[in-house]
Design a protein around this motif. Structure first.
Motif, mmCIF file in Angstrom:
data_model
loop_
_atom_site.group_PDB
_atom_site.id
_atom_site.type_symbol
_atom_site.label_atom_id
_atom_site.label_comp_id
_atom_site.label_asym_id
_atom_site.label_seq_id
_atom_site.Cartn_x
_atom_site.Cartn_y
_atom_site.Cartn_z
ATOM 1 N N LYS A 131 71.161 61.691 45.232
ATOM 2 C CA LYS A 131 72.322 62.022 46.057
ATOM 3 C C LYS A 131 72.215 63.426 46.642
ATOM 4 O O LYS A 131 72.746 63.711 47.715
ATOM 5 C CB LYS A 131 73.609 61.909 45.234
ATOM 6 N N ARG A 132 71.521 64.281 45.949
ATOM 7 C CA ARG A 132 71.421 65.675 46.371
ATOM 8 C C ARG A 132 70.082 66.030 47.017
ATOM 9 O O ARG A 132 69.983 67.044 47.717
ATOM 10 C CB ARG A 132 71.692 66.584 45.168
ATOM 11 N N LEU A 133 69.060 65.186 46.807
ATOM 12 C CA LEU A 133 67.731 65.508 47.331
ATOM 13 C C LEU A 133 67.244 64.559 48.421
ATOM 14 O O LEU A 133 66.311 64.892 49.158
ATOM 15 C CB LEU A 133 66.707 65.513 46.181
ATOM 16 N N ALA A 134 67.827 63.365 48.541
ATOM 17 C CA ALA A 134 67.403 62.409 49.578
ATOM 18 C C ALA A 134 68.103 62.782 50.880
ATOM 19 O O ALA A 134 69.287 62.494 51.084
ATOM 20 C CB ALA A 134 67.733 60.979 49.160
ATOM 21 N N ARG A 135 67.380 63.433 51.774
ATOM 22 C CA ARG A 135 68.008 64.019 52.964
ATOM 23 C C ARG A 135 68.676 62.983 53.883
ATOM 24 O O ARG A 135 69.768 63.234 54.400
ATOM 25 C CB ARG A 135 66.962 64.842 53.730
ATOM 26 N N PRO A 136 68.085 61.794 54.116
ATOM 27 C CA PRO A 136 68.790 60.814 54.955
ATOM 28 C C PRO A 136 70.107 60.329 54.346
ATOM 29 O O PRO A 136 70.989 59.885 55.075
ATOM 30 C CB PRO A 136 67.781 59.665 55.074
ATOM 31 N N GLY B 206 70.872 50.194 53.550
ATOM 32 C CA GLY B 206 69.793 50.023 52.582
ATOM 33 C C GLY B 206 70.311 50.382 51.208
ATOM 34 O O GLY B 206 71.423 50.906 51.066
ATOM 35 N N TYR B 207 69.513 50.106 50.179
ATOM 36 C CA TYR B 207 69.952 50.406 48.820
ATOM 37 C C TYR B 207 68.775 50.838 47.966
ATOM 38 O O TYR B 207 67.607 50.567 48.283
ATOM 39 C CB TYR B 207 70.630 49.190 48.173
ATOM 40 N N LEU B 208 69.082 51.507 46.888
ATOM 41 C CA LEU B 208 68.113 51.853 45.857
ATOM 42 C C LEU B 208 68.748 51.603 44.511
ATOM 43 O O LEU B 208 69.940 51.891 44.317
ATOM 44 C CB LEU B 208 67.702 53.323 45.974
ATOM 45 N N CYS B 209 67.986 51.050 43.579
ATOM 46 C CA CYS B 209 68.465 50.815 42.221
ATOM 47 C C CYS B 209 67.753 51.757 41.256
ATOM 48 O O CYS B 209 66.549 51.979 41.371
ATOM 49 C CB CYS B 209 68.198 49.375 41.788
ATOM 50 N N VAL C 222 62.552 56.481 53.446
ATOM 51 C CA VAL C 222 62.204 57.856 53.798
ATOM 52 C C VAL C 222 62.865 58.844 52.835
ATOM 53 O O VAL C 222 62.235 59.792 52.352
ATOM 54 C CB VAL C 222 62.608 58.157 55.260
ATOM 55 N N GLY C 223 64.136 58.613 52.540
ATOM 56 C CA GLY C 223 64.853 59.525 51.663
ATOM 57 C C GLY C 223 64.355 59.508 50.236
ATOM 58 O O GLY C 223 64.204 60.563 49.605
ATOM 59 N N THR C 224 64.093 58.320 49.714
ATOM 60 C CA THR C 224 63.632 58.205 48.328
ATOM 61 C C THR C 224 62.253 58.824 48.154
ATOM 62 O O THR C 224 62.017 59.579 47.200
ATOM 63 C CB THR C 224 63.609 56.730 47.902
ATOM 64 N N ILE C 225 61.342 58.522 49.061
ATOM 65 C CA ILE C 225 59.987 59.064 48.949
ATOM 66 C C ILE C 225 60.008 60.584 49.027
ATOM 67 O O ILE C 225 59.370 61.279 48.233
ATOM 68 C CB ILE C 225 59.078 58.469 50.044
#
Length: 405
Positions: A271-276, A258-261, A125-128
């Motif tokens: 870090k500043r735009l992914a709200r979750p 969870g993670y994102l690469c 959700v945060g990444t999208i």
């Protein structure tokens, strides 16, 4: 339910769900959802009401839930950092262990950096939401996970679906799309209900031709595909890469999060735009410690992946020969498709009576007429466990006349 005017639209929905549950669970022995099993730590067995059962529908693909090394790492993290974190990651919530885990994940996947979220759901959700918004277009596989769908809907971008694992249909969708904004294609690497694998090379080619970003969710790929469990890129011999890789720490990894690469620049943006990520409490130390140790063990012990791959292929062969429809499964996720929701519930109940837990998945999680028991073969399952499980499922299905024999 409260019968006030304020509840008038909600009450019928609540009553409908409860009626459906009563239709399936008309006696205690038929309860198959939200059951509090007590795990036998370090084994694939669970306990319920004084009985011992072989669990065949749990995750833990690499068999490390309860491993003494993982337990010790979780305890050591609590001893050092306590049971929680004092805030969100941007403020007081980050501890050195978070950055250590992110570095280990990046190293494991051969990426520049990684970011750890409070859950795989939050990662999607945060990444999208950080990637796209109004004026952009997202293209989702028809069978993408709910967290991907929810993230797409919440983003405000235009949402377009394409047929499952069909690069040609995606190509036609992209060809017809408005190219003025960002184009984002999102797929699961391994589909959680069917156990099949996304055709990454073909998807990559289509995305490149249309200038679209390609995001993959490795939730059920980590620890299950690729020679050493590194997921879909390794599965396809690193012929191509995804632009964005996300995943969970609660499937192969016996933890949470969870993670994102991605690149360091992209991670700073997220870090500043992914709200979750920005507005959720940091992942707790015990979960971080357990995840970190699991990734390190998996790096050293790829035999766990090989075992799960070998035994899932063998299980699939046994049940297929007995007459089960396993769909397009190629992985540790093996559906035993039996038709109606009622069939799946009956099947799960009969299997438990035979000493094996296979849990039912029904509509709307799967399409009507495709209800199933979703089986997950792990490194904790011995050859004898797999044989016993297969025999129990076959016997139960034959008793219910769901398969021949």
């Amino acid at each position: 339910m409260n019968d006030s005017v304020a509840w008038r639209h909600i009450t019928p929905k609540v009553e409908a769900i409860n009626h459906r549950i009563r239709e399936l669970e008309w006696e205690p022995a038929r309860r198959n959802n939200f059951v509090a099993y007590t795990p036998e730590v370090g084994t694939p067995y669970v306990h319920l009401d004084g009985e011992r059962f072989l669990m065949m529908s749990g995750y833990g693909y690499v068999g490390l839930n309860g491993d003494p090394r993982v337990l010790e790492a979780a305890k050591a993290a609590v001893d050092t950092y306590g049971t929680g974190t004092p805030g969100v990651r941007a403020l007081a919530g980050t501890v050195p262990l978070h950055e250590e885990l992110e570095g280990e994940i990046a190293k494991f996947f051969g990426r520049e950096g990684a970011l750890v979220f409070s859950s795989g759901y939050a990662a999607n959700v945060g990444t999208i939401g950080a990637l796209v918004g109004a004026g952009d277009t997202i293209f989702l596989d028809k069978l993408d996970h709910a967290s991907i769908v929810d993230g797409a809907q919440l983003s405000g971008a235009k949402l377009t679906r394409f047929r499952h694992n069909d690069p040609k249909h995606l190509d036609s969708r992209l060809a017809a799309a408005d190219k003025s904004g960002t184009l984002l294609v999102i797929v699961d690497s391994v589909y959680s209900m069917d156990g099949d694998i996304a055709p990454l090379p073909e998807l990559r080619e289509v995305c490149d031709r249309h200038g679209a970003l390609l995001m993959v969710d490795e939730a059920h790929a980590l620890g299950t595909i690729g020679a050493t469990g590194r997921g879909i890129e390794e599965h396809f011999n690193y012929e191509v890469k995804a632009d964005i890789k996300v995943g969970t720490l609660s499937k192969a990894v016996p933890s949470n999060g969870g993670y994102l690469c991605g690149s360091e620049a992209f991670l700073q943006y997220l870090k500043r735009l992914a709200r979750p990520f920005l507005f959720s409490a940091a992942l707790n130390p015990a979960a971080v410690g357990a995840a970190l140790e699991t990734i390190r063990i998996l790096d050293r012990e790829p035999w766990r992946v090989t075992h799960a791959q070998t035994e899932s292929a063998r299980f699939r062969s046994i049940v297929q020969e007995a007459g089960f429809d396993t769909g397009l499964s190629q992985t540790a996720v093996v559906p035993l498709i039996v038709g109606s929701d009622e069939n799946a519930w009956d099947f799960a109940t009969a299997s438990r009576k035979a000493g094996v837990i296979g849990l039912p998945v029904m509509t709307p999680a799967v399409e009507k007429g495709r209800a199933r028991l979703r089986i997950a073969i792990t490194a904790a399952h011995s050859k004898d466990d797999v044989d016993a499980g297969a025999e129990a499922f076959i016997t139960a299905a034959r008793q219910l006349r769901l398969i021949g024999g």
